[in-house]
Design an enzyme around this catalytic site. Structure first.
Site, PDB file in Angstrom:
ATOM      1  N   PRO A   1      29.642 -71.031 110.926  1.00  0.00           N
ATOM      2  CG  PRO A   1      28.623 -73.151 110.259  1.00  0.00           C
ATOM      3  CD  PRO A   1      28.876 -72.289 111.639  1.00  0.00           C
TER       4      PRO A   1
ATOM      5  CB  THR B   1      25.011 -70.088 112.304  1.00  0.00           C
ATOM      6  OG1 THR B   1      26.021 -69.277 112.227  1.00  0.00           O
ATOM      7  CG2 THR B   1      24.858 -71.226 111.673  1.00  0.00           C
TER       8      THR B   1
ATOM      9  CE  LYS C   1      29.440 -65.953 111.942  1.00  0.00           C
ATOM     10  NZ  LYS C   1      28.605 -66.824 111.085  1.00  0.00           N
ATOM     11  CB  THR C   2      24.920 -60.182 112.294  1.00  0.00           C
ATOM     12  OG1 THR C   2      26.065 -60.767 111.301  1.00  0.00           O
ATOM     13  CG2 THR C   2      24.881 -58.763 112.336  1.00  0.00           C
TER      14      THR C   2
ATOM     15  CG  HIS D   1      20.824 -91.451  88.856  1.00  0.00           C
ATOM     16  ND1 HIS D   1      22.057 -91.740  88.666  1.00  0.00           N
ATOM     17  CD2 HIS D   1      20.690 -90.727  90.121  1.00  0.00           C
ATOM     18  CE1 HIS D   1      23.066 -91.049  89.153  1.00  0.00           C
ATOM     19  NE2 HIS D   1      22.210 -90.270  90.118  1.00  0.00           N
ATOM     20  CD  GLU D   2      17.389 -89.012  91.668  1.00  0.00           C
ATOM     21  OE1 GLU D   2      17.654 -89.158  93.049  1.00  0.00           O
ATOM     22  OE2 GLU D   2      18.376 -87.990  91.124  1.00  0.00           O
TER      23      GLU D   2
ATOM     24  CG  ASP E   1      25.241 -89.117  92.922  1.00  0.00           C
ATOM     25  OD1 ASP E   1      24.783 -88.330  93.606  1.00  0.00           O
ATOM     26  OD2 ASP E   1      24.451 -89.706  91.872  1.00  0.00           O
TER      27      ASP E   1
HETATM   28  P1  ADP Z   1      25.757 -64.524 110.479  1.00  0.00           P
HETATM   29  O1  ADP Z   1      26.104 -63.166 111.026  1.00  0.00           O
HETATM   30  O2  ADP Z   1      25.944 -65.702 111.140  1.00  0.00           O
HETATM   31  O3  ADP Z   1      26.274 -64.753 108.891  1.00  0.00           O
HETATM   32  P2  ADP Z   1      23.133 -63.430 110.350  1.00  0.00           P
HETATM   33  O4  ADP Z   1      23.054 -63.099 112.144  1.00  0.00           O
HETATM   34  O5  ADP Z   1      23.400 -62.145 109.664  1.00  0.00           O
HETATM   35  O6  ADP Z   1      24.103 -64.446 110.315  1.00  0.00           O
HETATM   36  O7  ADP Z   1      21.628 -63.898 110.060  1.00  0.00           O
HETATM   37  C1  ADP Z   1      21.228 -63.914 108.875  1.00  0.00           C
HETATM   38  C2  ADP Z   1      19.647 -64.077 109.185  1.00  0.00           C
HETATM   39  O8  ADP Z   1      19.462 -65.321 109.291  1.00  0.00           O
HETATM   40  C3  ADP Z   1      19.079 -63.139 110.219  1.00  0.00           C
HETATM   41  O9  ADP Z   1      18.775 -61.899 109.729  1.00  0.00           O
HETATM   42  C4  ADP Z   1      18.063 -64.054 110.528  1.00  0.00           C
HETATM   43  O10 ADP Z   1      16.701 -63.711 109.809  1.00  0.00           O
HETATM   44  C5  ADP Z   1      18.254 -65.576 110.211  1.00  0.00           C
HETATM   45  N1  ADP Z   1      18.783 -66.250 111.404  1.00  0.00           N
HETATM   46  C6  ADP Z   1      20.025 -66.693 111.259  1.00  0.00           C
HETATM   47  N2  ADP Z   1      20.174 -67.482 112.850  1.00  0.00           N
HETATM   48  C7  ADP Z   1      18.918 -67.259 113.319  1.00  0.00           C
HETATM   49  C8  ADP Z   1      18.518 -67.793 114.881  1.00  0.00           C
HETATM   50  N3  ADP Z   1      19.200 -68.673 115.451  1.00  0.00           N
HETATM   51  N4  ADP Z   1      17.231 -67.373 114.982  1.00  0.00           N
HETATM   52  C9  ADP Z   1      16.480 -66.525 114.147  1.00  0.00           C
HETATM   53  N5  ADP Z   1      16.827 -66.233 112.897  1.00  0.00           N
HETATM   54  C10 ADP Z   1      18.171 -66.454 112.563  1.00  0.00           C
END
Ligand code: ADP
Length: 612
Positions: A208, A211, A213-214, A428-429, A505
């Site tokens: 997602p 998380t 990846k970059t 409600h809550e 809900d």
């Molecule tokens: P994606 O490429 O999965 O969309 P990014 O790698 O660009 O996400 O993450 C965006 C930001 O979220 C990062 O710059 C960092 O600050 C934070 N982040 C996300 N995952 C982590 C992690 N596992 N540990 C530390 N920081 C995280």
């Protein structure tokens, strides 16, 4: 590791400047050139001008049988034929003419043509060339392509000791373990070559958004201390067909020169989508993908170029891209679990000054389902809140509040609820919370609030899961639906009417009930047959139906029945605990926010119905 990109002026801008210059040249120069052209006049005009003493230089050309002369101010040149005229020299002398003997500078028609047409065109081309070279230099060298089009524009991160490391990426242990093999290979490729093992050419990071990846890709480059080329899939797709393919070629050429190195393609689904042969498909995208496939085939394994790509829509990728020999390894980068969330919070909190009261485990528990990017945002929001309140350290309250800001938006300071509305929201809550607490498998309540938020929520109940949940039983899911209907059930019980407050809900309860019947095999009639397939696992989890119209009708009937049954259960729970409902709702109405402990205290003291 800076990635500063200068904003490019559009090419048209330079052309307009050159065009303006051209027009200016023509305006100034052409009249002057026209004046310098020789005018042919009759001998009588020459005689009149001589008599008027309006004569400057004179040149008598016996050979060509002509007289070339200028007017007194030397602004125009005239020419006339020679006529037998004995007193001419005397008259010219009297008129003050100069017999210079020099040839008067004439503007030949060819020169005039050259000056008014050829020269400006040459200037135009030269300026164009100059500008294009400038543009290309900005794009990063290599003048072989027109105006920098077809260049990859990949941002190169040169070897850097201050780069991102695995230690900066918290949680995601499985992904890190998987990728550390790549680091090991880049450090010591001969170890792999000796035994005959070959590294995968491409690795696909799927998960997602937000998380990490970059971050993981950068960390692989940081750990292996090699250059890092980064590009987003959408950057390849240009307006002109063939440009993307040329960019791919350029990227791989650069990468091969710099090997060993890492090429990172973010959002690869922008170019890697299935080629489904639809009429009017995107030619440019398909060509770019074809080029990518060719390039990946083209370089031999173990040449030190590792391609990492990230996507959150792996199911939409072309099978040719994911077959062995291309992106043959898939590394899932999932949302962090409880421990992962705590670690991510700690990594980001290193940069901020904290109060001793801060308990990351509690915050991590509250922020269930948050991605790494959201957690980073939560820490930053907390720090901003501390600054707003003139403190120089972050407290637990800052972090808790910032979770709510990230989930539900800021508090709406000027939202004015009527007394009656506030009461309805309170019931409600509390209805949600009470139904959740009375069902043995539902998570306890962490906090209930009826302060309106900018997201539009008038209040919410924050449930907290104690541990990690990987499996959910049918009963748990049913209880969850009952909890979702609890808000509306309380309104009906107390006010005998329904309000619009339950729309979210209703949406969630329906989604859950539908999934139970169509995907989790929790309906007796359909047994273990999938009626729906998930098309977008990491982006909201949309599903598409794959069954006959009759079955759809039956599914709809069962969904309604399931939700109805849970709604009745919620009604019953609330009716049985009416006194607690009133007590809690009154308390919430007064205080606007109550914590989980306060809630449990009211619920348990002299409780007539024990919590199971
Ligand atoms: P994606 O490429 O999965 O969309 P990014 O790698 O660009 O996400 O993450 C965006 C930001 O979220 C990062 O710059 C960092 O600050 C934070 N982040 C996300 N995952 C982590 C992690 N596992 N540990 C530390 N920081 C995280």
């Amino acid at each position: 590791m800076h990635e500063v990109k200068k904003p490019k002026k559009p090419l048209i801008f330079y052309y307009i400047i050159v065009l303006a210059a051209l027009l200016l040249i023509n305006f100034l120069f052409v009249p002057w050139a026209a004046e310098r052209q020789v005018k042919e006049v009759g001998y009588d005009t020459f005689m009149d001008m001589t008599a008027d003493k309006n004569i400057g230089e004179v040149q008598i050309n016996q050979q060509d049988n002509e007289i070339v002369f200028t007017d007194k101010d030397n602004t125009a040149i005239y020419k006339t034929g020679m006529v037998e005229d004995p007193g001419l020299t005397d008259r010219l002398h009297d008129a003050g003419a100069k017999f210079s003997g020099q040839i008067i500078e004439q503007e030949s028609p060819i020169l005039a043509f050259l000056l008014s047409w050829i020269v400006p065109i040459v200037i135009f081309i030269a300026l164009g060339q100059y500008m294009s070279r400038k543009l290309m230099n900005k794009a990063g060298g290599d003048n072989s392509m027109i105006f920098g089009m077809g260049r990859s524009n990949a941002k190169v991160y040169v070897k850097s000791s201050e780069g991102i490391r695995f230690a900066d990426v918290a949680g995601e242990d499985e992904a890190k373990e998987n990728l550390s093999e790549i680091v090991e290979y880049l450090h010591n490729p001969s170890k792999y070559r000796e035994i005959g093992a070959s590294m995968p050419k491409g690795i696909l990071l799927v998960g997602p958004p937000g998380t990490g990846k970059t971050m993981l890709a950068k960390a692989v480059a940081g750990e292996s201390n090699v250059p890092f080329f980064s590009m987003s899939g959408s950057e390849f797709v240009e307006m002109f067909v063939g440009m993307g393919a040329s960019k791919v070629r350029d990227l791989f050429r650069q990468a091969k020169e710099k090997a060993p190195c890492i090429v990172f393609i973010d959002e690869i689904d922008a170019i890697g989508q299935k080629r489904d042969g639809r009429v009017g498909g995107n030619d440019e995208r398909e060509q770019t993908l074809n080029q990518l496939l060719t390039e990946m085939d083209g370089f031999e394994t173990n040449n030190g170029v590792i391609i990492l790509a990230a996507t959150n829509r792996p199911e939409s990728l072309d099978p040719a891209l994911t077959r062995p020999g291309r992106f043959d390894r898939r590394v899932p980068v999932e949302l962090p679990d409880l421990k992962g969330r705590e670690e991510i919070l700690k990594v980001h909190a290193k940069k901020v000054r904290l109060d001793e009261s801060v308990d990351f485990a509690a915050i991590a528990r509250m922020a269930s389902g948050a991605s790494g990017a959201e957690l980073a945002n939560i820490v930053n929001e907390a720090a901003l809140r501390a600054v707003r309140q003139n403190r120089n350290f972050v407290t637990q309250a800052d972090l808790e509040e910032s979770i709510e800001v990230v989930i539900a938006g800021y508090q709406k300071k000027n939202a004015i609820l009527t007394d009656q509305e506030k009461k309805v929201v309170a019931y409600h809550e509390v209805g949600h919370a009470l139904v959740a607490a009375m069902q043995s498998h539902s998570a306890p309540v962490q906090k209930i609030t009826i302060v309106p938020r900018t997201s539009g929520a008038l209040g919410y109940t924050m449930q907290v899961e104690e541990g990690n949940h990987y499996l959910m039983s049918q009963e748990e899911l049913e209880n969850k639906i009952a909890t979702l209907t609890g808000g509306r059930a309380a309104e009906e019980l107390v006010f005998h009417s329904a309000s619009t407050g339950a729309s979210n809900d209703i949406e969630q309860a329906t989604k859950l009930a539908r999934a139970m019947i169509t995907r989790y095999g929790m309906s007796k009639d359909f047994d273990m047959v999938a009626m729906e397939t998930v098309t977008n696992q990491y982006l909201g989890g949309d599903a598409s139906l794959s069954c006959s119209a009759e079955t759809q009708t039956e599914i709809d009937r069962q969904v309604v029945e399931l939700v109805k049954k849970q709604h009745r259960k919620a009604d019953q729970i609330l009716a049985e605990n009416r006194d607690k409902l009133d007590e809690l709702a009154d308390y919430l109405y007064e205080k606007e926010t109550i914590t989980g402990e306060e809630f449990m205290e009211i619920l348990t003291h002299q409780s007539s119905v024990p919590i199971q």
